[in-house]
Design an enzyme around this catalytic site. Structure first.
Site, short mmCIF file in Angstrom:
data_model
loop_
_atom_site.label_atom_id
_atom_site.label_comp_id
_atom_site.label_asym_id
_atom_site.label_seq_id
_atom_site.Cartn_x
_atom_site.Cartn_y
_atom_site.Cartn_z
N ARG A 19 -9.20 -32.91 55.51
CA ARG A 19 -10.62 -33.16 55.28
C ARG A 19 -11.41 -33.28 56.59
O ARG A 19 -12.50 -32.69 56.72
CB ARG A 19 -10.80 -34.40 54.40
CG ARG A 19 -10.37 -34.17 52.95
CD ARG A 19 -10.51 -35.43 52.13
NE ARG A 19 -9.67 -36.50 52.66
CZ ARG A 19 -9.72 -37.78 52.28
NH1 ARG A 19 -10.61 -38.15 51.37
NH2 ARG A 19 -8.92 -38.67 52.80
N ASN A 37 -10.39 -35.08 48.20
CA ASN A 37 -9.03 -34.96 47.68
C ASN A 37 -9.04 -35.17 46.18
O ASN A 37 -9.76 -36.06 45.68
CB ASN A 37 -8.11 -36.04 48.28
CG ASN A 37 -7.68 -35.73 49.69
OD1 ASN A 37 -7.80 -34.60 50.16
ND2 ASN A 37 -7.17 -36.74 50.39
#
Length: 771
Positions: A19, A37
């Site tokens: 990320r 996520n």
């Protein structure tokens, strides 16, 4: 022109800095949207200039973070939503998890530099980590991979760690195990039998104990290890006595490549393995004149050593302060799983260790050290655990959702979700209650982690294996259909499926024991077919095992059986041979009656037992204390420069057609008769030929026989599997000769060639149920 993409990235993309990588890439390209996520992986909404969005997708595919493993990217173009910034959104749990759980990985260079920097706030801190390294699988309790779903949930981040955790440009952004000396786990040291812990810092106390020759139980990443100074012969002997491990080699941990090179020969392949993020134990040849004098009992009689480098900050700190390598072996008694719970560790290891170096970060599940060897220039897995599990191995097609329970020895389990087969960490031999309890825990753990309800449970054909009994007696998944898979077909299917080889192929599946479709013990098998089904087209000439399991522990009995089959009653006249001299007259008489009348003497075609028997004929190991001990000694004895080969005969025979577990016995199989080789071996013994030459001629004869059988069957692809192909001399010789004859030999690489790969083969065999 503005454009937008909805992207789903599947694979090992959580807990690896994915990320923050996406965030930084979006910022660099001036794009907006969000990333999060979820249980499928990482989901991204990205929009902005169309060319920049296209460039974003290209960078995502080709320059992901170093620890990421991308299996699939699904990208869909759609009209922009009008986002003005790029955000990292909270995780979104939903549905059945399909994301890959990352394995535990060794300390990265950045974290190691911080630990060794006196000016860094993490100087000397034993739990330093970031998104590029540290514990993952051993601390994850649930998906998605967020701190509340790990064993770090009890440690509240201090302001400095919290700032790192929340900064998208920091390499510790959402590093779930993030910690420092202020807010993270701490070490503890205690001496067995003493109520009061010493006032010395725990690490220093442990180092003092090791220098004094004491055995220290260390709480590592995935469980306890037992450490001792390998140069101290008395200390190593005490460890062996207490651990009930009289002869099996002990693994060593070296400070770095330079120290490892003072013990073993390290080529480029070995160096890459040792320094990889998995940091496995690597079996490597000893150097002729080592500068570090190890006690003989570390690996008695073995020309190879199992060596690894530090896999955690704690190991780095220990090895950088100790003045040599350390024995680092599993924290257990033989045939038991390693300890992970502190109380359990003190109970089970308190009779082995003199002291404990532990910490207060809980371990969610046991993960032993992985073991790798290099065969034909390629790394091959022997034990798949830390650094590799539970990453999946894909299948060439999608089977029904299957839970596969593996075998009795070197057990691991597998769970298929789509074409991916998630393989558990090494569990071990299922002989003890503790091992069977660990086996059941891993099954429940996998089903819970992946929220799976498989429709099939695959297991070994052997009805007495604990894994087979579990399949039929457990109330787990009551609606799932139970399917038995013959042992050697599972080996065959695993090798073909790993290499995506469609078949037909010839499988040379050689090991110690496997339950055959005729209810006898198989182990020297030639199978023809594919992952779904195979035929037994040839096998080693069967012989008897006087005393059954007793013959496995006492290869002298196997040698006597080989002599009986070759010479008949006249074998008893060979009193100068080591196996006969091993028995007194009363024992010989009893064994003779067993052989004559088949009393408690099951038949077997086992190649593993054939190796044992030949080793005993050379006097190598008349009794063994661990599996494969005699065969390993025979391999290491063989002269690599010997070119002569003992003869093996191919004979046609008749046999009733039988079928079970994916294998059909053809009515006219070929017998590979080893008796001419034994006769030639005995003649060489009488002539005084060197044992090294005899061992090599036996290996060369087997290699030639395999190639002759392959030529007779006339198929290009040859799958080699089963525990006997852990033997480098055998495996490399077969591969070399098959390639010279224009065959295409396959040997497992990402899965153990031994029974640790059975579970994957059991799932692969279920591909036939899709039709």
């Amino acid at each position: 022109m503005s454009a937008a993409l909805h992207i789903l990235v599947r694979g090992a993309v959580q807990g690896v800095g994915f990320r923050p990588f996406v965030y930084r890439l979006a910022q660099t390209l001036g794009l907006s949207g969000w990333v999060l996520n979820d249980s499928d992986g990482v989901t991204i909404e990205i929009e902005g200039d169309a060319d920049q969005v296209q460039h974003f997708l290209h960078q995502l595919q080709h320059t992901p973070p170093p620890r990421a493993q991308i299996d699939q990217i699904e990208a869909t173009w759609h009209p922009p939503h009008g986002y003005t910034t790029f955000q990292i959104r909270p995780s979104l749990p939903r549905g059945m998890p399909t994301t890959l759980i990352p394995p535990d990985t060794a300390t990265c260079p950045d974290c190691l530099a911080e630990m060794l920097d006196p000016h860094n706030r993490r100087f000397g801190y034993a739990f330093t980590n970031c998104t590029n390294c540290g514990p993952r699988f051993s601390i994850i309790a649930a998906l998605p991979y967020d701190r509340p779903n790990t064993t770090m949930r009890a440690f509240v981040l201090c302001p400095a760690c919290g700032a790192e955790y929340g900064d998208p440009v920091d390499r510790r952004f959402h590093a779930q195990p993030n910690a420092c000396p202020v807010c993270g786990p701490r070490l503890a040291f205690d001496v067995v039998g003493e109520a009061q812990s010493p006032t010395t810092p725990p690490l220093n106390a442990a180092l003092t104990a090791l220098r004094q020759g004491q055995i220290v139980a260390l709480k590592g990443i995935g469980g306890y290890q037992l450490l001792v100074d390998p140069r101290n012969a008395e200390a190593v002997a005490r460890l062996r006595l207490r651990k009930h491990r009289p002869a099996k080699p002990l693994a060593l941990m070296a400070r770095d490549l330079e120290q490892a090179a003072a013990l073993v020969q390290i080529d480029q392949v070995a160096a890459e393995l040792l320094t990889s993020v998995a940091a496995p134990i690597v079996l490597l040849p000893r150097i002729p004149h080592p500068s570090i004098a190890l006690a003989d009992l570390v690996a008695p009689g073995h020309p190879y050593l199992g060596v690894m480098l530090p896999c955690s900050p704690l190991h780095h700190l220990l090895l950088r302060s100790f003045d040599g390598p350390l024995v680092a072996t599993s924290g257990n008694l033989s045939d038991e799983p390693i300890c992970i719970d502190d109380t359990e560790a003190h109970q089970r290891l308190g009779q082995i260790a003199d002291a404990f170096l532990s910490h207060n970060r809980p371990i969610e599940r046991h993960v032993d050290d992985s073991v790798v060897q290099v065969v034909a220039g390629i790394p091959r897995m022997l034990r798949r655990a830390r650094g590799y599990a539970p990453l999946p191995v894909p299948l060439p097609a999608t089977p029904p959702s299957t839970l596969a329970l593996g075998g009795q020895l070197k057990n691991s389990i597998a769970l298929s979700i789509g074409p991916q087969v998630f393989i558990s960490q090494h569990i071990g031999d299922l002989h003890t209650l503790e091992a069977r309890s660990a086996f059941e825990r891993v099954i429940h753990d996998f089903l819970r982690l992946y929220a799976a309800q498989p429709s099939l449970i695959a297991h070994d054909l052997h009805p007495d294996y604990a894994s087979s009994q579990m399949a039929h007696t457990s109330t787990l998944l009551p609606d799932a259909r139970r399917v038995a898979v013959q042992h050697h077909h599972a080996h065959f299917a695993a090798c073909l499926a790993e290499h995506a080889a469609p078949g037909p192929a010839l499988g040379v599946i050689w090991d110690g024991t496997g339950y055959g479709v005729d209810a006898t013990i198989w182990g020297g098998e030639f199978l023809f077919g594919d992952v779904a089904a195979s035929q037994r087209v040839a096998y080693l000439r069967p012989f008897t095992l006087p005393g059954g399991e007793a013959a496995v522990r006492e290869p002298a009995r196997v040698a006597l059986a080989l002599l009986w089959e070759t010479l008949g009653p006249a074998c008893l006249e060979q009193e100068d041979l080591a196996p006969l001299a091993h028995f007194n007259p009363t024992q010989r008489s009893l064994l003779l009656r067993m052989l004559q009348h088949g009393l408690n003497s099951p038949h077997t075609s086992s190649a593993g037992r054939l190796f044992d028997g030949v080793a005993a004929l050379l006097g190598l190991h008349l009794q063994v204390s661990f599996e494969g001990q005699a065969a390993i000694a025979l391999e290491h004895l063989a002269d690599p420069h010997e070119s002569l080969a003992y003869p093996f005969a191919l004979e046609a025979t008749t046999a009733p057609a039988q079928s079970a577990g994916g294998v059909t016995c053809v009515p006219n199989p070929i017998i590979l008769d080893w008796r001419p080789a034994i006769s030639a071996l005995l003649a060489d013994l009488r002539r005084g030929v060197a044992p090294q030459q005899i061992a090599a001629r036996f290996h060369n004869g087997l290699i030639s026989a395999i190639c002759a059988l392959a030529r007779h069957i006339g198929v290009a692809t040859i799958a080699l599997s089963g525990g006997c192909f852990q033997n480098r001399h055998l495996a490399e010789g077969v591969i070399r000769q098959l390639q010279a004859a224009h065959h295409h030999p396959l040997l497992p690489r990402h899965l153990p060639v031994n029974d640790g790969g059975l579970c994957y083969g059991q799932v692969a065999a279920m591909l036939s149920t899709t039709n």
